[in-house]
Design a protein around this motif. Structure first.
Motif: not given
Length: 404
Positions: A138, A142-145, A147-148, A166
Motif C-alpha cells: 500500500e 501497489r494497491d491491487q497486489e 487487495l489480492d 482496506r
C-alpha cells in the motif's frame, strides 16, 4: 586409581566452568532485557556486545543484538548483523522476522517485501508478516497486489488485521458521486413541506480537490436550481483552504449568488481551528456570515464549537457538536445542538429576523463494502416563526455516496 581420581576432578572442573559460563550468559541477558525495557539501548548493547563476540555461534544472541539496534533506530547496524542469517540457503526464521521489522521501520519497503516473501515461504499463514507485506504494498501504491492478498480465503477470517489497510486503499479513490434528498416539514401550525435535493461529483488531485454540485429546491410549487463549486487546497503544514461559489436560477429559495472562504489552520496538539466567511446575495438583501470552528480531538471523539455571526442583522448563531468516528470502518455518529439562524447546509434565506430557534440533530454514516456510503440526518427544531409563537420543524435528509 590415582588416574581415575585425577580425571574425575578434571571433568568436574570443566563442567563447573561450563555451568558458570551458562549462568553468566543467562544473567547477562537478563540484565540486557532489563535495560531494553527502560529504553537504555546503549547500556544494553554495552552488555551484550562482549557476549556476542565471545559466542559468535549463538544465533539467539546475534538476533537479539540486531533487534536492539533496530529499536535504537540504527537500522544499518541491525541489518549488518541479521543479513548473514537471513541470506543463507536455510535462513533463520527469527532473523528474517527481525530483518523484516528493521526494513519496515526504516521505510525500506521494497527490501521489506523481499524478506517477507522469504519468511512466508517458510510460514505462509503468518498473519503479522502478511500484514506487514500488505502495508508495504500500500505504501508503494501497489494497491491491487495488496487487495489480492487480503481477498485470499484463508485471510478473510482475519479481516480485523487488514480492515484498516482496506480503508487506506479505499480512501485513495480519486472520484466520488453523491445524491441527496432533504424534506423540511412543520407542525402546530403546519405548512406544505419543502423539498431539496442535489447531485454532486468530486475529484481529488494530489494536493487539492474540486466538487461540482447541482441543487434543486421546491417550495410552495416554486422550483429553482443552484449550481455551485467547492475547492479544497491542502498545504505541506497540514493546513488547508476551502472555497465555495455558486449561482442560482431564482431569487427566493436560494441566493442569487453565493461565495465562501475558510482557512483551516495547522492542527495544534489535539486542537483544530479555522476562520472564514460566507456571502449570499439575494434580490432584496445581502447576507454576510463570519464563522470559524474550534475542535478538540481525543481518541475517537471530537468536540467542536462553531459560531455564525450575521453582520447584516447583527445575529449570533451557535453549533455545538460531539462526533464519534471509527476510522477503520469510516463510520460516524454525530450529535448537534444548535441555537439561532444556523444555515442548514446550503440553505439560508434573506428574510432573517431576530427570532429564536433551538435545534437538536443526529446523523450517522455507514459504509457498505469498500466504497458505498449512506448518511441519514435528522434535525428537530423548536422554531419561533413569529415573535412569541413557536412551531415544530423537522429536517430529514438522506445522502448516498459512491467512491471510485
Amino acid at each position: 586409581m590415582k588416574k581415575y581420581i585425577y580425571y574425575s576432578i578434571l571433568l568436574l572442573f570443566i563442567s563447573s566452568i561450563a555451568i558458570a559460563q551458562e549462568i553468566n550468559i543467562d544473567e547477562t541477558l537478563s540484565k540486557v532485557k532489563q535495560e531494553v525495557e527502560k529504553n537504555n539501548f546503549d547500556k544494553a548493547l554495552s552488555l551484550i556486545e562482549p557476549l556476542r563476540a565471545k559466542f559468535p555461534e549463538n544465533e539467539d544472541i546475534q538476533i537479539y543484538t540486531g533487534r536492539i539496534y533496530s529499536w535504537k533506530k540504527d537500522y544499518t547496524a541491525s541489518a549488518k548483523i541479521l543479513l548473514p542469517m537471513a541470506d543463507r540457503v536455510n535462513p533463520n526464521p527469527e532473523a528474517l522476522q527481525a530483518l523484516i521489522n528493521t526494513y519496515f521501520w526504516s521505510e525500506q519497503f521494497e527490501k521489506c517485501i523481499t524478506y517477507c516473501d522469504k519468511y512466508l515461504a517458510l510460514n505462509p499463514k503468518d498473519t503479522e508478516v502478511l500484514k506487514i507485506k500488505v502495508t508495504c504494498l500500500e505504501k508503494l501504491n501497489r494497491d491491487q497486489e495488496a487487495l489480492d492478498i487480503i481477498s485470499r480465503s484463508d485471510i478473510e477470517n482475519s479481516t480485523q488485521a487488514f480492515r484498516g489497510i482496506r480503508t487506506l486503499i479505499g480512501r485513495k479513490a480519486k472520484n466520488a458521486v453523491s445524491a441527496s434528498y432533504l424534506n423540511i416539514s412543520t407542525s402546530d401550525p403546519g405548512q406544505s413541506p419543502f423539498h431539496y435535493g442535489y447531485v454532486e461529483y468530486s475529484h481529488k488531485f494530489s494536493k487539492s480537490a474540486i466538487v461540482g454540485r447541482a441543487n434543486i429546491g421546491n417550495v410552495s410549487d416554486n422550483t429553482q436550481m443552484l449550481f455551485e463549486t467547492d475547492f479544497y487546497q491542502t498545504f505541506s503544514n497540514k493546513s488547508y483552504l476551502y472555497a465555495n461559489a455558486g449561482v442560482s436560477t431564482g431569487e427566493t429559495i436560494f441566493p442569487v449568488a453565493k461565495a465562501g472562504l475558510e482557512y483551516y489552520f495547522k492542527p495544534h496538539k489535539n486542537f483544530d481551528y479555522s476562520l472564514g466567511a460566507r456571502f449570499m446575495h439575494f434580490d432584496t438583501d445581502d447576507i454576510t456570515l463570519v464563522t470559524g470552528q474550534l475542535a478538540y480531538n481525543t481518541g475517537n471523539y471530537t468536540l467542536a464549537y462553531r459560531p455564525y455571526y450575521d453582520t447584516s442583522n447583527e445575529l449570533f448563531s451557535h453549533v455545538l457538536s460531539l462526533q464519534r468516528s471509527n476510522e477503520e470502518k469510516e463510520r460516524i455518529i454525530r450529535l448537534e445542538l444548535q441555537y439561532g439562524n444556523v444555515p442548514y447546509l446550503y440553505l439560508y434565506n434573506g428574510f432573517t429576523q431576530p427570532l429564536k430557534a433551538y435545534r437538536i440533530g443526529l446523523q450517522y454514516q455507514h459504509r457498505f463494502g469498500d466504497s458505498f456510503f449512506v448518511r441519514p440526518i435528522f434535525l428537530y427544531e423548536d422554531e419561533e416563526y413569529t415573535p412569541g409563537q413557536y412551531r415544530n420543524r423537522f429536517n430529514v435528509q438522506l445522502i448516498v455516496t459512491k467512491r471510485f
